[in-house]
Write an enzyme that holds these catalytic residues in place. Structure first.
Site, short mmCIF file in Angstrom:
data_model
loop_
_atom_site.label_atom_id
_atom_site.label_comp_id
_atom_site.label_asym_id
_atom_site.label_seq_id
_atom_site.Cartn_x
_atom_site.Cartn_y
_atom_site.Cartn_z
N SER A 20 42.66 38.47 41.82
CA SER A 20 42.00 37.52 42.72
C SER A 20 40.54 37.88 42.86
CB SER A 20 42.67 37.56 44.09
OG SER A 20 42.32 38.76 44.76
N LYS A 21 39.80 36.95 43.43
CA LYS A 21 38.38 37.15 43.68
C LYS A 21 38.14 38.42 44.49
CE LYS A 21 34.87 35.11 46.67
NZ LYS A 21 34.94 36.26 47.59
#
Length: 515
Positions: A266-267
């Site tokens: 994920s970011k």
RNA sequence: GGCCCGUUGGUCAAUCGGUUAAGACGCCUCCCUUUCACGGAGGAAUGAGGGGUUCGACUCCCCUACGGGCUACCA
């Protein structure tokens, strides 16, 4: 499959930055299309009004363009299957949803979110922590299956919000034939009555994906593995809508995982571990917060798609460096892995380093110039172009060119004095002072002449070349790196060379360290 | 909890029943280089566990363990 025209699509939601996994899905679609002379479609899945982010669509297009995988059809490039934004196709979904209701494959449901929560609370148990809206529970809910026909029409006419849900059949096996995973069987009892059409009139992904894949004549539907559990809903829909013969072939790609712990990348992981997960810089329009992208981090697009392609795919040989053309030639779905791959930023940088080495000075020039420009170093293209071959083997990211090149244009801002002082003594200071005199007399300032001068001078003293050469480098460059010293001296010129040596001698003198 | 998918060195991975189980990243040593890289030569490090099937399993089957995904009027 008959020789149907190959049409694939990449269907992102415009909700923010374009993630690594998204780019890879786009890439695999693109490669498959190119390999088979097919069409690569971009479809914008903007059915969630709440999560829609302005500017995201254009950003996605920019990312794909940077990667060199621009779609053949899409909102930016109309083909005969538009519109390509789902928000602009709203009416179609409603009519198909109604058709499904009429055929008894779907039904209206009037339950409020609160009532849904209540139901889940009521049926919750230790063995079933998340009860579904399904054959077991729908009989107790407010829907067109439990309400009379009159009540239903009255509800609808009086504007009570409703959704349309699929009516999942009882005890039916639904078989998915996945190009990567083979046959996967689901039991219909385990799938809930998914919402097809939301209260705001927008379709959910489930309805939209089959309607659009059908209408856009998609031949192969590729997507991430996270969609596997809802595949039976989609297969049923293809069947219920009477399109079974036109159903695309499916393939579910493995996920890209976090490098350390567990779960999909994920970011947040990028922020936490210090590497990008988006293709390009993404600026959140609300907060103004910028999330770093691979492009701005100094990646070459060729390297970026290369490393992405090799994450979950390989051609069976030990070759690792591929360009887009070669990838399109060699790409096959059946060589895609089943298991997820942890993302390794070190290896990603290695790919980029390989591509920098592979690139010519001419190809690198505009990119390097930009790096220098943003660091306030302005110079002629001629000079930069001449310098690139000297340092490119030392760069893994484009931004490394700044470190490797800055001292050619300006005196080093930081000098590793401790490394000089480590073995410093008076005779060395004396030597350098005298040598500066020699330097001033060199008529032809070439690497060889500077080196000769140095060697001659040092031979007349009781010093060894090695003891002075490293300090000299540090004085000129600032640290222990870069091309051969005399080459640097030659390139920066007599004046700068002398000035930098004198500056360091001054620092040595003003801050004596006899320890 | 349920369902589904997966599992070869730390990481990416080759192998498609018979190999000393490739290669790459990273790490270590050495060479090249009086810097740092590049390049070159080496090294450490792998089939989750248990049952089968087979003359022979990393490869096929089953169980277990572990990991992941899904379980929203998000995609």
């Amino acid at each position: 499959m008959a020789d149907k025209k190959i049409r694939v699509r990449f269907a992102p939601s415009p909700t923010g930055g374009l993630h690594l996994g998204g780019v890879r899905t786009a890439l695999f679609n693109y490669l498959f299309a190119k390999k088979h002379g097919g069409t690569f479609v971009l479809r914008i899945e903007d059915t969630d009004q709440g999560r829609y982010v302005k500017g995201a669509e254009e950003y996605i297009l920019n990312c794909l363009a940077w990667c060199g995988i621009s779609p053949d059809e899409g909102p930016h490039k109309q083909g005969e299957f538009g519109p390509y934004r789902q928000s602009e196709r709203k009416a179609r979904y409603l009519s198909y949803a109604k058709q499904l209701v009429q055929m008894g494959y779907a039904y209206y449901a009037f339950d409020t979110p609160e009532e849904l929560d209540l139901m889940r609370e009521k049926f919750k148990s230790s063995t079933n922590p998340s009860p579904q809206y399904n054959a077991l529970t729908r009989a107790e809910m407010k829907n067109s299956l439990t309400l009379s026909e009159d009540e239903v029409t009255k509800n609808i006419e009086s504007g009570i919000p409703y959704v349309i849900r699929i009516k999942m059949p009882r005890a039916e096996n639904i078989v998915l034939n996945d190009m990567i995973r083979g046959e996967v069987t689901f039991n219909s009892d385990e799938v809930d009555d998914k919402v097809l059409l939301k209260a705001d009139g927008m379709p959910t992904y489930h309805l939209a994906v089959v309607v659009d894949d059908y209408e856009m004549q998609i031949s192969h539907a590729f997507r991430g593995e996270e969609w596997l559990p809802s595949a039976p809903v989609h297969i049923l829909l293809w069947e219920y809508l009477g399109w079974k013969n036109q159903m695309p072939q499916w393939a579910h790609f493995p996920l890209i995982l976090k490098p350390d712990g567990k779960g999909k990348l994920s970011k947040r992981d990028g922020d936490r571990l210090g590497f990008p997960v988006y293709a390009m810089d993404w600026t959140d329009p609300k907060s103004g917060e910028i999330t770093k992208g691979f492009k701005e981090m100094g990646f070459l697009p060729e390297a970026f798609i290369n490393l992405l392609a090799l994450l979950g795919w390989n051609d069976g040989s030990s070759q690792e460096i591929f360009d887009l053309i070669e990838l399109a030639e060699k790409f096959t779905i059946d060589r895609i892995h089943k298991g997820g791959a942890k993302f390794d930023f070190e290896k990603a940088k290695w790919f980029n380093g390989e591509w920098i080495k592979k690139s010519s000075a001419v190809e690198l020039l505009p990119l390097v110039k930009k790096v220098l420009d943003t660091n306030n170093i302005n110079s002629s293209e001629e000079k930069i172009g001449a310098l690139i071959p000297l340092v490119k083997d030392r760069c893994q990211l484009l931004n490394d060119f700044y470190t490797q090149l800055a001292y050619f244009f300006q005196d080093p801002q930081e000098i590793d004095m401790s490394a000089i002082k480590a073995k410093w003594d008076e005779p060395k200071t004396t030597f350098l002072k005298e040598w500066i005199g020699d330097l001033k007399n060199i008529s032809e300032w070439t690497p060889l002449n500077v080196e000769d001068s140095f060697k001659q001078a040092i031979a007349s003293k009781q010093l060894k070349a090695g003891e002075l050469q490293l300090p000299l480098r540090i004085m000129l460059v600032g640290g222990k790196f870069g091309p051969p010293v005399f080459e640097i001296a030659s390139l920066i010129g007599k004046e700068s060379t002398v000035r930098r040596i004198e500056h360091s001698l001054m620092l040595l003198n003003s801050n004596p360290d006899h320890a």
